[in-house]
Design a protein around this motif. Structure first.
Motif: not given
Lengths: 209, 352
Positions: B47-58, B138-140, B145-156
């Motif tokens: 699931d993570l790989m299909k989303e493009g979040l995880s790209k392990p080589a092996k 699309e969202l870091v 690794g970013s400094s933003t938690c989108f859920a705090h002020v978003g769809e939580n």
């Protein structure tokens, strides 16, 4: 068995005969090539080291609906894609491709699993059954017939997954209650909303089986 | 999915020699491009790989390592569940249903039947959070690794109501809720083959401690089993998952209660909440509310009320508080009753 394949690249990689389930064209051809060129010893040495397959296409054998099929796929190929695109078994449907809708349900060794969340390379020597493998001697199985009788499909995209799940249920529980059917089918989503007719069809099939 | 190579391991040693990273590491911006990670059933990983979040080589398959799907029982050590036991295997095990009912219930209500046929116990424990901001390429977010938690002020609406720091994600594993309530132990084999026994409540890591991962697992460390201690006499348990739908879906609230009863009196108790916090949340307040008391409507209600005292809901998930109060009460009142006499709230008996 008769194999007709292009010469495998055994000299470089020595990969083909390593895996139990990869016993296929590769093995016979590779054995001949290696014996001929006197590199059998070399192959034995690398055997332990390098079992890695891919990332480029690898040759695998896969048992589908009672037939052994051979295909060349990348390790990232899902079983659903291998069945549909390589083996033309397009009765397998890919709905969400994330394991959420169960449209892609097939059996591996008789157990319903999601072919979109299974890699073709990991099937090994297990037996895959798809919707195409349910009919016996040109006769549909009772669940398939009941789906037709009860008009239990609309667009039909979820139907093959439903029938795979339902047939497995009836093989293990020949006289299910309505609740048993609902629980068994609770992963199979139908966006057209055919669920009531699906349940009727399965209960009817159970009575006839 | 990215291209990757495939390694079918036939032993733990072989698998650990091949793996050099963890799935969580592959999601980080500084991920090793040569990362090799374990894959059992791989439901969450793919699931993570299909989303493009995880790209392990092996991918190193540990699915077919002999012995890793075994269940064994020893009166002193308890019940040892191999890491590769499937959720369906847990559901079908009569000993688990008899002695560890809450685990049986958690396993039989997770995901869907075909996923339960595939997904493994250890895979369920190490799956990443299903926060939709974390899961979106699309969202870091803060965890990536970013400094933003989108859920705090978003769809939580699906997020945490307690014990969160800046990241308000909730933990995904329902089995962990039940296993924590049973004081289960995670058996981890480290890179040198040494076995570590870690209590379930120390296995998960809060984002305020380390936001890049959710468990204590390090690269090449392998969960080899989960051990359930032998239940003491008169130990009873119950688990309830409440989702927005009765089939599939993630829980909006879940609870596992394990209690040692003496007649109607509760001698010992453990109450663990899921979908409440970034890790399985042990509700000390609820435990105190029923320990030493007679189990009845009043004490069960008090436990639910007490558990929610510390809740600080976000802008859209205040609804979780009455849901938690209700399922905590229902779970406590269901303790010790034969499962056929209590309502199975998650069974889809009212689909149409």
């Amino acid at each position: 068995m008769k194999y007709k394949r292009k010469k495998p690249k055994t000299e470089k990689t020595g990969r083909i005969s390593r895996r139990g389930f990869l016993k296929g064209a590769g093995i016979t051809a590779a054995g001949t090539v290696l014996a001929g060129s006197g590199v059998l010893k070399l192959q034995a040495q690398t055997e332990e080291k390098d079992k890695t397959l891919g990332p480029d296409a690898v040759n695998i054998k896969i048992k589908v609906n009672g037939h052994v099929r051979q295909l060349s796929i990348e390790p990232r190929t899902t079983l659903a894609d291998a069945l549909r695109k390589e083996l033309q078994l397009t009765g397998v449907k890919v709905g969400c491709n994330r394991g959420a809708c169960s449209a892609c349900t097939v059996w591996i060794d008789g157990i319903p699993v999601l072919s979109c969340m299974t890699l073709a390379v990991e099937v090994g020597d297990k037996e895959v059954t798809t919707i195409e493998g349910l009919a016996k001697d040109d006769r549909l199985n009772p669940v398939q017939e009941a789906f037709m009788e009860h008009d239990a499909t609309q667009c039909g995209f979820c139907t093959s997954g439903m029938i795979m799940t339902a047939t497995h249920l009836l093989e293990h529980n020949p006289s299910p209650t309505e609740k048993d059917v609902k629980v068994a089918l609770s992963g199979n989503f139908c966006r057209c909303g055919t669920h009531p007719k699906v349940f009727d069809a399965i209960l009817d099939a159970a009575r006839k089986m | 999915m990215n291209k990757f190579s495939w390694y079918e391991a036939t032993s733990k040693v072989e698998a650990q020699r091949e793996a050099n990273s963890t799935v969580s590491e592959t999601i980080q911006p500084d991920a090793d491009p040569e990362a090799a990670v374990f894959k059992a059933s791989g439901i969450d990983l793919l699931d993570l790989m299909k989303e493009g979040l995880s790209k392990p080589a092996k991918l190193v398959s540990i699915r077919n390592i002999p012995g890793m799907d075994e269940v064994s029982y020893n009166k002193e050590k308890g019940l040892r569940l191999g890491a590769n036991v499937t959720l369906a295997g847990i559901t079908a095990n009569p000993q688990i249903k008899k002695n560890y009912l809450a685990l049986h219930q958690a396993a039989s209500h997770a995901a869907t039947p075909p996923i339960r046929n595939m997904a493994t116990l250890a895979g369920n424990l190490v799956q990443r959070t299903h926060c939709w901001y974390f899961r979106s390429k699309e969202l870091v977010c803060f965890r990536k690794g970013s400094s933003t938690c989108f859920a705090h002020v978003g769809e939580n609406e699906n997020h945490a109501i307690m014990s969160y720091g800046y990241c308000v994600s909730i933990h995904s594993s329902s089995l962990a809720i039940a296993l924590t309530a049973f004081d289960a132990i995670v058996e981890i084999t480290d890179k040198n083959g040494k076995i570590k026994l870690v209590p379930m409540k120390e296995f998960f890591v809060l984002p305020s401690v380390d936001r890049t991962r959710e468990t204590i697992l390090k690269p090449a460390e392998l969960i080899t089993a989960v051990i359930l201690p032998e239940p003491k006499t008169h130990t009873v348990s119950y688990y309830i998952k409440m989702g927005s739908r009765r089939s599939q879906d993630w829980p909006m609230a879940e609870v596992a209660v394990v209690a040692g009863l003496s007649g109607e009196k509760c001698k010992t108790a453990n109450v663990v909440l899921g979908a409440a916090a970034p890790v399985p949340f042990i509700s000390k307040a609820a435990i105190d509310a029923i320990t030493g008391k007679t189990i009845n409507e009043t004490t069960a209600t008090a436990a639910g009320e007490a558990a929610m005292q510390i809740a600080v809901p976000l802008s859209k998930n205040g609804y979780k508080i009455p849901v938690f109060k209700t399922i905590i009460k229902r779970a406590i009142l269901s303790l010790g009753k034969p499962p056929e006499n209590v309502i199975d709230w998650a069974l889809p008996d009212r689909i149409h």
